[in-house]
Scaffold this active site. Structure first.
Site, PDB file in Angstrom:
ATOM      1  N   ARG A  41      -3.880  -4.740   4.220  1.00 24.66           N
ATOM      2  CA  ARG A  41      -4.469  -5.236   2.977  1.00 24.66           C
ATOM      3  C   ARG A  41      -5.832  -5.852   3.284  1.00 24.66           C
ATOM      4  O   ARG A  41      -6.068  -6.413   4.363  1.00 24.66           O
ATOM      5  CB  ARG A  41      -3.534  -6.287   2.382  1.00 24.66           C
ATOM      6  CG  ARG A  41      -3.980  -6.890   1.043  1.00 24.66           C
ATOM      7  CD  ARG A  41      -3.777  -5.930  -0.076  1.00 24.66           C
ATOM      8  NE  ARG A  41      -3.720  -6.626  -1.367  1.00 24.66           N
ATOM      9  CZ  ARG A  41      -4.261  -6.145  -2.476  1.00 24.66           C
ATOM     10  NH1 ARG A  41      -4.899  -5.001  -2.474  1.00 24.66           N
ATOM     11  NH2 ARG A  41      -4.150  -6.806  -3.622  1.00 24.66           N
ATOM     12  N   THR A  58      -5.360   3.076  -7.321  1.00 23.44           N
ATOM     13  CA  THR A  58      -4.542   3.150  -6.137  1.00 23.44           C
ATOM     14  C   THR A  58      -4.048   4.571  -6.007  1.00 23.44           C
ATOM     15  O   THR A  58      -4.021   5.304  -6.977  1.00 23.44           O
ATOM     16  CB  THR A  58      -3.367   2.172  -6.309  1.00 23.44           C
ATOM     17  OG1 THR A  58      -3.900   0.872  -6.543  1.00 23.44           O
ATOM     18  CG2 THR A  58      -2.436   2.151  -5.130  1.00 23.44           C
ATOM     19  N   THR A  81      -5.627   1.473  -1.728  1.00 19.20           N
ATOM     20  CA  THR A  81      -6.307   1.238  -3.001  1.00 19.20           C
ATOM     21  C   THR A  81      -7.728   0.714  -2.827  1.00 19.20           C
ATOM     22  O   THR A  81      -8.090   0.161  -1.780  1.00 19.20           O
ATOM     23  CB  THR A  81      -5.497   0.216  -3.830  1.00 19.20           C
ATOM     24  OG1 THR A  81      -6.072   0.093  -5.127  1.00 19.20           O
ATOM     25  CG2 THR A  81      -5.468  -1.141  -3.154  1.00 19.20           C
ATOM     26  N   ASN A  83      -8.497  -0.963  -5.764  1.00 19.60           N
ATOM     27  CA  ASN A  83      -8.129  -1.769  -6.929  1.00 19.60           C
ATOM     28  C   ASN A  83      -8.410  -0.977  -8.196  1.00 19.60           C
ATOM     29  O   ASN A  83      -7.558  -0.220  -8.626  1.00 19.60           O
ATOM     30  CB  ASN A  83      -8.802  -3.136  -6.955  1.00 19.60           C
ATOM     31  CG  ASN A  83      -8.100  -4.086  -7.918  1.00 19.60           C
ATOM     32  OD1 ASN A  83      -6.905  -3.970  -8.155  1.00 19.60           O
ATOM     33  ND2 ASN A  83      -8.837  -5.032  -8.488  1.00 19.60           N
ATOM     34  N   SER A  86      -0.407  -8.196  -4.051  1.00 22.51           N
ATOM     35  CA  SER A  86      -0.472  -6.816  -4.514  1.00 22.51           C
ATOM     36  C   SER A  86       0.853  -6.409  -5.146  1.00 22.51           C
ATOM     37  O   SER A  86       1.895  -7.007  -4.874  1.00 22.51           O
ATOM     38  CB  SER A  86      -0.777  -5.886  -3.333  1.00 22.51           C
ATOM     39  OG  SER A  86      -0.657  -4.524  -3.703  1.00 22.51           O
ATOM     40  N   SER A  87       0.799  -5.362  -5.970  1.00 17.11           N
ATOM     41  CA  SER A  87       2.019  -4.775  -6.526  1.00 17.11           C
ATOM     42  C   SER A  87       2.399  -3.471  -5.838  1.00 17.11           C
ATOM     43  O   SER A  87       3.397  -2.849  -6.211  1.00 17.11           O
ATOM     44  CB  SER A  87       1.831  -4.503  -8.032  1.00 17.11           C
ATOM     45  OG  SER A  87       1.668  -5.714  -8.739  1.00 17.11           O
ATOM     46  N   GLY A 102      -1.334  -0.455 -10.639  1.00 16.30           N
ATOM     47  CA  GLY A 102      -1.463  -1.897 -10.822  1.00 16.30           C
ATOM     48  C   GLY A 102      -0.122  -2.550 -11.060  1.00 16.30           C
ATOM     49  O   GLY A 102       0.840  -2.319 -10.329  1.00 16.30           O
TER      50      GLY A 102
END
Length: 563
Positions: free
Chosen positions: A98, A374, A392, A394, A445-446, A468
């Protein structure tokens, strides 16, 4: 061993993967499977498998290829998460690459003089960029778990960037849709003409700057990105605006291997990404809430099932808003959130009618418990090793700022932090201090790359999605469609989806959900809103005999291919 579509009542004894009578059919293969959002990248992965590479080799090749052919989300300027299943060891690895906040980042840096969030700064400026992790993450995976040389897996991406490829309709249309957010001055001459029209379908797209950047990575490894010419050029680009990333930030970036989140559903293991992803925790949490109900008996897509899923989603996202963040900076109650007892306790709070979101206090819930555009790709090799990777920028094309000297778009991941407690981010998600901006911190993050393993350790489902805040619920429904409702992979991915994220108090649904179901849900007190489609749950699986895959048709240009 055949993969059984088990339900609470154990009603299915037919392998759903090889059902011949179904509305949709997955792709079948004998030696391996690659599923990604872009056809050329999928073909790169399959070719790596054909040459004897394992799932990790193929994943790294696909990851770099997508940076060339799928620039709105495939990237070397962003970051993500990779889940690996090592079949021989029956071991799962969670790689966190990340993005990180630069050293100059400050808690209130995105507030204006009136203490309101400056949306332009946090989403569409150089200050929106976190330190990229993709290059470090992919190379980390290759060096530890791959079998091929770096030059072998990067060669296809370099060739695609240098020699070019024909622009697909999907790419041309996405550039047209993103025209209002992409900074044309930086992307002109590559993706847009002098009149700011996007490159046309069928045009040969060459990206020499990106080819040079990838070439340095191929030759020097991570140092070819985080040090030397690339680092100098990126730091210089940051100085053109309000950018924060320095050469020192790049040199200090670290990949982290974390313990996966491991849960169970019926007789399968569910292995997913831990924080700073919220995906694994809340996927397992929602499965625990609903596991005591026989969803197969209630019926896929029924109002009863949709109501139960909605209420489980509502409670999980409420917890997300308070308890989730970077585990290196905040204490995340992972064990309690993923415990079976907590899931059962939450299930008891669900009645026949919708619970207003304002009535759910996540702080009180956790004390009652017992002792984040993503893209995703899924790969399984001939030995049963598997990779689920989600990464991603975003937003689609990130901040919209392209670095001409390096050939990639900047991410806008700083928007995944909480710029101001209680204020929603770009996906409408609300957070608190656990996800506040701090130097060196990774934003919540998801992303939910997920492995589902049967008793023999076979990866019967490898899945994930962009979208998202919609990612976690997308993965949940694909998993349930296969394990609970006995759908084959193509049916499971194609079925209409619903989504609730606590706030706003709104039940989103795709077209295709039965009008009768929607009417019954309204009668239970749910507020409904239709969205056309969301997500790309490109998924793969293996039953010990057949490999199977399906590229979610919600996004054009995707491909599932095996050999």
């Amino acid at each position: 061993m055949l993969f059984l579509g088990a339900s609470a009542a154990g009603q299915s004894t037919t392998n759903p993967i090889i059902q011949s009578q179904a509305r949709f059919q997955p792709v079948l293969a004998r030696q391996g499977m690659v599923v990604s959002a872009e056809a050329l990248a999928t073909q790169v992965g399959v070719e790596i498998l054909r040459k004897g590479g394992n799932a990790v080799d193929a994943a790294v090749a696909v990851g770099f290829a997508l940076a060339v052919t799928h620039p709105r989300a495939g990237n070397i300027g962003g970051g993500g998460f990779m889940m690996i299943h090592l079949r021989d060891e029956d071991r799962q690895v969670a790689i966190d690459y990340r993005e990180m906040a630069p050293a100059a980042a400050e808690r209130d840096m995105y507030l204006d003089e009136n203490e309101n969030v400056d949306q332009g700064k946090v989403r569409f400026s150089r200050a929106a960029a976190g330190v990229p992790g993709t290059v470090a993450g992919l190379l980390h995976a290759l060096e530890r778990y791959g079998t091929m040389k770096r030059r072998q897996v990067l060669a296809p991406a370099i060739k695609l960037a240098r020699s070019g490829f024909k622009v697909s309709r999907d790419l041309s249309r996405s550039l047209g849709r993103a025209r209002h957010v992409i900074e044309h001055g930086t992307a002109r001459g590559v993706f847009y003409d002098r009149d700011d029209n996007p490159i046309k379908t069928g045009t040969l797209l060459k990206q020499p700057a990106l080819a040079r950047t990838l070439g340095r990575i191929s030759k020097l490894g991570a140092d070819g990105f985080y040090r030397g010419e690339t680092a100098v050029q990126l730091a210089l680009d940051m100085q053109q605006g309000e950018g924060l990333i320095t050469q020192q930030d790049l040199g200090n970036y670290k990949v982290v291997e974390r313990d996966p989140i491991v849960g169970s559903f019926r007789d399968h293991r569910v292995v997913s990404m831990p924080p700073p992803s919220s995906g694994g925790i809340h996927l397992v949490q929602m499965l625990n809430i609903i596991e005591g109900d026989d969803l197969a008996e209630l019926g896929a897509g029924s109002a009863a099932v949709s109501h139960l899923l909605t209420e489980a989603m509502r409670r999980a996202y409420a917890d997300r808003s308070v308890h989730l963040g970077d585990p290196d900076f905040t204490q995340v109650p992972m064990r309690r959130l993923t415990s079976k007892d907590y899931g059962k306790a939450l299930r008891k709070t669900i009645g026949e009618r919708a619970t207003p979101s304002d009535k759910i206090n996540p702080g009180e819930q956790i004390e009652a418990a017992a002792p984040g555009n993503t893209t995703h790709f899924s790969i399984i090799d001939a030995d049963g090793n598997a990779v689920a990777n989600t990464y991603t920028l975003n937003f689609s094309y990130g901040s919209g700022i392209y670095v001409p000297s390096l050939g990639f778009f900047l991410n806008n991941e700083m928007d995944d932090f909480v710029a101001k407690p209680g204020e929603p981010n770009g996906y409408g998600l609300i957070g608190d201090e656990a996800n506040s901006v701090q130097p060196g911190k990774r934003p919540l993050s998801s992303m939910t790359p997920t492995l589902v393993l049967n008793r023999d350790g076979l990866p019967v489902l490898v899945t994930g999605s962009p979208g998202g805040s919609f990612i976690i619920t997308t993965v949940l429904q694909v998993l349930l469609n296969v394990l609970e409702h006995g759908m084959n992979l193509a049916e499971a991915v194609s079925a209409p989806r619903i989504h609730h994220q606590w706030k706003p108090d709104m039940l989103f649904h795709e077209r295709g959900v039965s009008p009768d179901t929607l009417k019954l849900l309204e009668g239970r007190g749910h507020t409904l809103r239709e969205r056309r489609v969301w997500g790309f749950a490109g998924s793969a699986g293996y039953d010990g005999e057949w490999f199977y895959g399906f590229a979610d048709s919600r996004r054009g240009g995707a491909l599932a291919e095996g050999y």
